[in-house]
Design a protein around this motif. Structure first.
Motif, mmCIF file in Angstrom:
data_model
loop_
_atom_site.group_PDB
_atom_site.id
_atom_site.type_symbol
_atom_site.label_atom_id
_atom_site.label_comp_id
_atom_site.label_asym_id
_atom_site.label_seq_id
_atom_site.Cartn_x
_atom_site.Cartn_y
_atom_site.Cartn_z
ATOM 1 N N LEU A 104 3.081 -5.019 -12.983
ATOM 2 C CA LEU A 104 2.407 -4.017 -12.463
ATOM 3 C C LEU A 104 2.477 -4.127 -10.752
ATOM 4 N N ASN A 105 2.604 -5.242 -10.284
ATOM 5 C CA ASN A 105 2.792 -5.308 -8.728
ATOM 6 C C ASN A 105 4.193 -4.900 -8.370
ATOM 7 N N ILE A 106 5.243 -5.156 -9.278
ATOM 8 C CA ILE A 106 6.667 -4.831 -9.028
ATOM 9 C C ILE A 106 6.469 -3.451 -9.119
ATOM 10 N N LEU A 107 6.133 -2.830 -10.349
ATOM 11 C CA LEU A 107 6.154 -1.193 -10.373
ATOM 12 C C LEU A 107 5.754 -0.610 -9.309
ATOM 13 N N VAL A 108 4.180 -0.732 -8.780
ATOM 14 C CA VAL A 108 3.543 -0.562 -7.662
ATOM 15 C C VAL A 108 4.271 -0.301 -6.528
ATOM 16 N N LEU A 109 4.598 -1.487 -6.417
ATOM 17 C CA LEU A 109 5.530 -1.778 -4.885
ATOM 18 C C LEU A 109 6.761 -0.573 -4.945
ATOM 19 N N GLY A 110 7.413 -0.711 -6.123
ATOM 20 C CA GLY A 110 8.582 0.274 -6.377
ATOM 21 C C GLY A 110 8.191 1.651 -6.219
ATOM 22 N N LEU A 111 7.122 2.015 -6.848
ATOM 23 C CA LEU A 111 6.811 3.381 -6.951
ATOM 24 C C LEU A 111 6.128 3.941 -5.469
ATOM 25 N N THR A 112 5.460 2.939 -4.811
ATOM 26 C CA THR A 112 5.047 3.497 -3.609
ATOM 27 C C THR A 112 6.131 3.553 -2.522
ATOM 28 N N SER A 113 7.091 2.497 -2.600
ATOM 29 C CA SER A 113 8.165 2.624 -1.404
ATOM 30 C C SER A 113 9.038 3.820 -1.798
ATOM 31 N N TYR A 114 9.231 3.954 -2.914
ATOM 32 C CA TYR A 114 9.912 4.983 -3.486
ATOM 33 C C TYR A 114 9.492 6.484 -3.199
ATOM 34 N N LEU A 115 8.138 6.710 -3.394
ATOM 35 C CA LEU A 115 7.371 7.683 -2.995
ATOM 36 C C LEU A 115 7.242 7.936 -1.681
ATOM 37 N N ALA A 116 7.013 6.963 -0.661
ATOM 38 C CA ALA A 116 6.859 7.084 0.533
ATOM 39 C C ALA A 116 7.979 7.667 1.315
#
Lengths: 310, 414
Positions: A104-116
């Motif tokens: 989840l940590n990797i996923l959220v980091l990927g998701l937020t930096s992608y969406l950011a």
């Protein structure tokens, strides 16, 4: 004598208290919920992801609605979604909670930096609300009572966490789920449900923490905004020996240590940032090894509960 | 069955003389006989009738279907995310393929990344099988790489033997780092899951400190810009030899990793050491009663997993796919975390880990080609995270169903 001078300067600098509390409160938002989750038997590594998810949602909410209250609600919702994945994967499907947390940590980091990069939320720091009289206390007054309103949430969150865990029936069941899930199960209480709820509490407070760090402290979102401090908040719970008092003390201590990076150069001192940054971790390992006999983690911490299997 | 002095003294009785024994498919032909004690023999119960092939095929089909569905959902969600943000999911998919396997020489690059992933995963499998939760591979790998860099550059030795020294040093480095957690686990009873996690950050800061000081790791002042934190580059003859297969170039450490994976798989399944480790993992109390010292075998497993992670770091350094033969801050590049996920997705089987490591490495190398599609490369982190979560679901569901059936049949019997 340089060291003593430095300590003296830090102790009399209002800015140093301000910096330390800004970090400590962010840690405390994460740690108080994490403490609830750990008392229920989950070593919730995804705290980092929850904080980051909350921070991102707060930034997007603020950017799109322009309302600070709504932004905090967004943040809490996002963190609760992360908590929902963690809770249901580890305490409904019985998947390994560490794997789920790390992923989840990797996923959220990927998701937020992608969406950011796609959404590019623009925010500014919220206005601070000065509390009259209290803010005039020398040294710590401004650090504690001249802050944004998200900061003040911590004054409610910590007592609330203590109250639900120690003064409600639910809290008793939750603590028992972390100590002796078999007996809890025999008493007709759904162990895994209590544990899921513990994780949701962590999600709620982490969401507020994320909102605080974006809107109340830093003022803008970047994907390194949490930068491992979720892990430090988790460490604070361990450092505190799974008591809320100790957890908050750990947050304050780590807040002070981490803020030295800002405070000391501002006062004109050189320091070794690398060794300082690893200090919370070294201190925690030492504390754990020294107090390991006296401090006891919840007996069923990080052990999944499946009926019929011990 | 009679057992004397720990040995089998007599063979089990043949089926005709032991009526309680399970007779499987022949149950229908049972005829009660008059026993010597004047009672009729009982009809044997069949607690575990052999599974019929049709049922078995259906079960396998269900498992495959479940996995396919979960993977499809994960990929579908990733595609949806790309489409929602205005990208083209097919372009992303084809760029990922180009970057990982289809482009010229890209398989070699993917193998180069898969090698450390696999090594980390093997180590994780060893410690996990012993029931220890080591989640600090990232730190062990980084410390291993730092040890390798020190012995590879700072001693001033040259020649191919330095490669072996470098790799040995990096394995020792990783082992030491995991050893801290092991010592605290077995002397002070500190949970290893916490210490290994905490040691990751300490490792990062410590190596960062080493990279600021010339007597430790920092390269001499000439040949680097002023405040750059970088180690000296490995000399040409202290680098891992690289082979080229059909235009795909990769370091020979890939073969070493595969051989080690097979060795570990065999050791786990076929040696007394493996049996004891697995016993320790399944039930520590049983293991203790049968004479398996938890500190020796558990600690040994933790050291081994650290050594594998450290070796992965050394091979990354000497292999050339990471950091161009130098050690820089952030050198570990999440290989430790990803390798841990590889082991867990492979469900503790070293042979499966080979495949999973390649898939995860492909996602990483493929992400380098995403720039052309205009989609942020962080999307691969999302894909990877969703894939791992999706791959966790089927085994968990199957396990729960099996438990439910066991509970059901348990309550039927009582």
């Amino acid at each position: 004598m340089d060291v003593l001078n430095a300590i003296g300067d830090v102790l009399t600098s209002e800015a140093a208290y301000g910096n330390a509390l800004a970090v400590a409160v962010f840690l405390a938002f994460g740690a108080s919920g994490e403490w609830v989750a750990e008392r229920s038997g989950t070593l919730n590594i995804s705290l980092e992801g929850m904080l980051l998810g909350g921070a991102f949602a707060a930034a997007v909410g603020m950017d799109r609605t322009g309302n600070e209250g709504l932004a905090v609600v967004f943040a809490v919702l996002a963190a609760v979604v992360v908590a929902g994945v963690q809770a249901n994967m580890s305490h409904r499907l019985a998947a390994n909670q560490f794997v789920v947390g790390l992923t989840l940590n990797i996923l959220v980091l990927g998701l937020t930096s992608y969406l950011a990069t796609e959404l590019d939320p623009v925010t500014t720091q919220a206005d601070s609300q000065r509390i009259p009289l209290l803010a005039d206390i020398p040294l710590v007054g401004e650090a504690l009572f001249d802050r944004t309103w998200m900061f003040y949430l911590i004054y409610a969150v910590v007592p609330a966490c203590w109250w639900i865990v120690f003064r409600t029936r639910w809290g008793l069941e939750l603590r028992a789920s972390g100590e002796n899930p078999q007996s809890v199960d025999v008493s007709g209480i759904d162990v895994n449900k209590r544990r899921r709820q513990g994780i949701y509490v962590a999600g709620i407070t982490a969401g507020m923490g994320g909102a605080y760090v974006v809107l109340g402290s830093v003022g803008s979102f970047e994907d390194s905004i949490v930068g491992g401090r979720g892990i430090i908040a988790l460490v604070a719970v361990i450092f505190g020996g799974w008591t809320l008092r100790g957890t908050i003390a750990g947050c304050l201590l780590f807040g002070v240590v981490l803020s030295f990076r800002l405070s000391l150069p501002a006062l004109g001192y050189e320091l070794n940032g690398d060794l300082l940054a690893s200090l919370p971790f070294v201190v925690t390992i030492l504390a754990m090894s020294i107090f390991a006999q006296r401090v006891r983690p919840p007996a069923a911490l990080a052990r999944p509960f499946i009926r019929g299997l011990k | 069955v009679t057992i004397e002095h720990g040995r089998l003294a007599s063979r089990p009785l043949s089926r005709e003389t032991s009526p309680r024994q399970h007779r499987g498919a022949e149950v229908d032909q049972f005829v009660p006989e008059l026993g010597a004690d004047g009672t009729l023999t009982e009809e044997p119960t069949a607690p575990n009738p052999a599974t019929r092939p049709a049922v078995r095929a259906q079960a396998i089909g269900e498992v495959v279907g479940l996995y396919a569905m979960c993977i499809a959902i994960a990929l579908g969600l990733s595609a949806l995310l790309v489409e929602l943000t205005g990208g083209s999911s097919s372009a992303v998919f084809s760029a990922l393929l180009d970057g990982s396997v289809r482009g010229p020489g890209r398989i070699g690059a993917t193998i180069g990344v898969a090698t450390p992933l696999l090594l980390v995963a093997i180590g994780t499998i060893v410690s996990n099988r012993a029931g220890l939760v080591n989640i600090g591979q990232e730190g062990q790998l980084y410390v291993g790489a730092a040890f390798g860099a020190y012995f590879g550059t700072k001693l001033g030795w040259t020649g191919p033997m330095v490669i072996l020294l470098l790799l040995a040093a990096s394995a020792v480095g990783g082992m030491l780092w995991a050893g801290i957690a092991g010592v605290l686990r077995y002397t002070r009873n500190v949970p290893e899951v916490l210490t290994t996690l905490l040691l990751v950050t300490i490792a990062a800061q410590l190596v960062g400190y080493g990279l600021k000081n010339q007597w430790l790791l920092l390269a001499p002042a000439e040949g680097r810009s002023n405040r750059q934190q970088i180690s000296q580059q490995l000399a040409d003859d202290t680098r891992m030899p690289r082979v080229s297969v059909f235009g795909n170039e990769f370091p020979i450490s890939a073969f070493v990793a595969i051989v080690l994976a097979i060795l570990v798989a065999v050791a786990m399944a076929r040696t007394i050491w493996g049996l004891r480790l697995r016993m320790l993992g399944h039930n520590p109390r049983t293991a203790q009663r049968s004479g398996v010292a938890a500190s020796r075998y558990g600690g040994g497993a933790l050291l081994a997993s650290g050594a594998f992670a450290g070796l992965a770091g050394g091979m990354m350094l000497a292999g050339g796919d990471f950091g161009n033969y130098t050690l820089v801050p952030g050198f570990a590049a999440s290989i430790g975390w990803t390798g841990l996920l590889v082991a867990l997705v492979a469900r503790q089987r070293a042979s499966v880990a080979i495949v999973i490591a390649f898939v995860f490495a492909a996602l990483r190398t493929g992400s380098g080609f995403l720039a052309a599609t205009g989609v942020e490369r962080r999307i691969t982190d999302v894909v990877q995270g969703l894939l791992v979560l999706a791959l966790l679901v089927p085994p968990a569901l199957l396990f729960l169903r099996q438990r439910r059936r066991a509970m059901q049949s348990g309550s039927d019997r009582t």
